[in-house]
Write an enzyme that holds these catalytic residues in place. Structure first.
Site, PDB file in Angstrom:
ATOM      1  N   HIS A 123     -24.959   6.516  33.279  1.00  0.00           N
ATOM      2  CA  HIS A 123     -23.823   6.628  32.347  1.00  0.00           C
ATOM      3  C   HIS A 123     -23.035   7.885  32.704  1.00  0.00           C
ATOM      4  O   HIS A 123     -23.316   8.967  32.191  1.00  0.00           O
ATOM      5  CB  HIS A 123     -24.343   6.659  30.908  1.00  0.00           C
ATOM      6  N   HIS A 179     -18.930   8.859  33.843  1.00  0.00           N
ATOM      7  CA  HIS A 179     -17.544   8.450  34.133  1.00  0.00           C
ATOM      8  C   HIS A 179     -17.010   9.365  35.229  1.00  0.00           C
ATOM      9  O   HIS A 179     -16.946  10.585  35.031  1.00  0.00           O
ATOM     10  CB  HIS A 179     -16.673   8.586  32.886  1.00  0.00           C
ATOM     11  N   HIS A 199     -20.295   0.464  25.960  1.00  0.00           N
ATOM     12  CA  HIS A 199     -20.451   1.548  24.989  1.00  0.00           C
ATOM     13  C   HIS A 199     -20.507   0.897  23.608  1.00  0.00           C
ATOM     14  O   HIS A 199     -19.637   0.074  23.278  1.00  0.00           O
ATOM     15  CB  HIS A 199     -19.251   2.489  25.026  1.00  0.00           C
ATOM     16  N   GLU A 245     -21.703   4.499  19.426  1.00  0.00           N
ATOM     17  CA  GLU A 245     -21.494   5.926  19.721  1.00  0.00           C
ATOM     18  C   GLU A 245     -20.879   6.543  18.454  1.00  0.00           C
ATOM     19  O   GLU A 245     -21.508   7.320  17.757  1.00  0.00           O
ATOM     20  CB  GLU A 245     -20.573   6.099  20.931  1.00  0.00           C
ATOM     21  N   ASP A 252     -22.466  11.424  31.000  1.00  0.00           N
ATOM     22  CA  ASP A 252     -21.191  10.964  30.420  1.00  0.00           C
ATOM     23  C   ASP A 252     -19.978  11.594  31.125  1.00  0.00           C
ATOM     24  O   ASP A 252     -19.469  10.993  32.080  1.00  0.00           O
ATOM     25  CB  ASP A 252     -21.171  11.234  28.904  1.00  0.00           C
ATOM     26  N   ASP A 253     -19.514  12.745  30.659  1.00  0.00           N
ATOM     27  CA  ASP A 253     -18.330  13.404  31.233  1.00  0.00           C
ATOM     28  C   ASP A 253     -18.654  14.887  31.438  1.00  0.00           C
ATOM     29  O   ASP A 253     -18.194  15.755  30.676  1.00  0.00           O
ATOM     30  CB  ASP A 253     -17.133  13.251  30.279  1.00  0.00           C
TER      31      ASP A 253
END
Ligand code: ADE
Ligand code: ZN
Length: 332
Positions: free
Chosen positions: A14, A16, A194, A197, A275-276
């Site tokens: 996961h 991005h 997703h 969340e 994630d980011d």
């Protein structure tokens, strides 16, 4: 424990790629492409990364991606992530990208796919890391846009292992994307989404039942509904959790409040991911460390989570066995 966590062989499921754009690279790409930025320093950019919820982050994040223009830019972004991941001993990565963030600015599909591929091949050679791409549809846009995106992706399907669903969750239920996921699956693509969340636990069921999702990205809301929780446990559905993201986006007020360890202890297939990372203050090992410290993960928990990541990956049996063997040997 810190050295043990940094070194354990991991899968990252996961992540991005647009969320790995560090401010230093934003400035470098803006200069290379002759783009004026509304910031004068890296410190000023980092200072703007104070988020109140998912949308406050997405507004900055989609804006940031505008410095990406050429195949070289996409290559450099992917190469920097893969180098950083290799330092955390990521042995396999399934990397999300959001084509609509780029095609909507007039960037052809081929531009980013060519850039990504060159960086992926180099990481395979240099680090022995396996990688694949998951194409995400933006759920705040209509399904027609997602269908057109899938059509544009058809010449590049050999580079893509699956499809996902991301962007603002509240008010954008998975059921709105039934058709595009059905077409994608008919092309042999795997499915993730997703869900849960910021959105309600019903979106987790929607992702599983309407979209055929095989893994749930985040899924923290499952705890609010006993039936949803049971379903995840019974059907062995992996959750790709991202603890630093959840705290930075105020899904949980404090790291100590995160439900990752409770879910793990209940038998949910928890995995840890970043994630980011450029926006949330840490890459995958930092996420493991944060969870270990705040939630008291044991060494056995860490090994279980690393193994869960490999088992949940869209990999063939041979590679899975090889990577699980690496984890077992590492854990002694
Ligand atoms: N796009 C990038 N990061 C995301 C997240 N955490 N949730 C939804 N969409 C995203
Ligand atoms: Zn995400």
């Amino acid at each position: 424990m810190e050295d043990f966590i940094r070194g354990i062989p991991k899968a990252e499921l996961h992540l991005h790629v647009e969320g790995t754009l560090e401010p230093e690279m934003t400035f470098a790409l803006a200069a290379r492409n002759g783009i004026d930025l509304p910031f004068t320093s890296v410190g000023e950019v980092r200072g703007a990364y104070e988020f109140t919820d998912l949308q406050s982050f997405l507004d900055i994040y989609y804006h940031g991606a505008a410095v990406l223009r050429t195949a070289e830019d996409y290559h450099d972004l992917m190469a920097a992530y893969l180098r950083r991941a290799a330092a955390d001993n990521v042995r396999h990565a399934e990397i999300f990208f959001d084509p609509q963030t780029h095609t909507s600015r007039g960037i052809p599909f081929e531009t980013f796919m060519v850039g990504f591929e060159r960086a992926q091949r180099a990481a395979e050679r240099e680090f022995g890391m396996s990688t694949s791409l998951i194409m995400c549809f933006l759920r705040h846009l209509p399904e027609e846009d997602a269908l057109a995106t899938l059509e544009a992706a058809l010449p590049f399907l050999s580079q893509i292992v699956g499809v996902g669903l991301d962007s603002g969750e509240r008010g954008n239920p998975p059921e709105a994307f039934v058709r595009v996921f059905a077409v994608a699956r008919a092309h042999g693509l795997r499915a993730v989404a997703h869900a849960g969340e910021e959105g309600p636990p019903e979106y987790i069921l929607g992702a599983l039942d309407a979209l055929g999702a095989e893994r749930i990205d985040h899924g923290v809301a499952c705890e609010q509904d006993e039936a949803v929780l049971r379903r995840l446990i019974t059907d062995e559905i992996p959750l790709t959790m991202c603890p630093l993201s959840n705290v930075r986006l105020r899904v949980f007020d404090r790291a100590e409040d995160h439900n990752l360890k409770r879910l793990l202890d209940l038998g949910v297939r928890v995995t840890i991911n970043s994630d980011d990372p450029a926006y949330f203050g840490g890459y995958v090992a930092d996420n493991y460390l944060m969870a270990q410290r705040a939630l008291g993960l044991t060494r056995e928990d860490v090994v279980r989570i690393a193994a869960n990541g490999i088992e949940a990956a869209f990999l063939d049996a041979t590679r899975k066995t090889e990577l699980l063997g690496e984890v077992q040997r590492y854990a002694g």
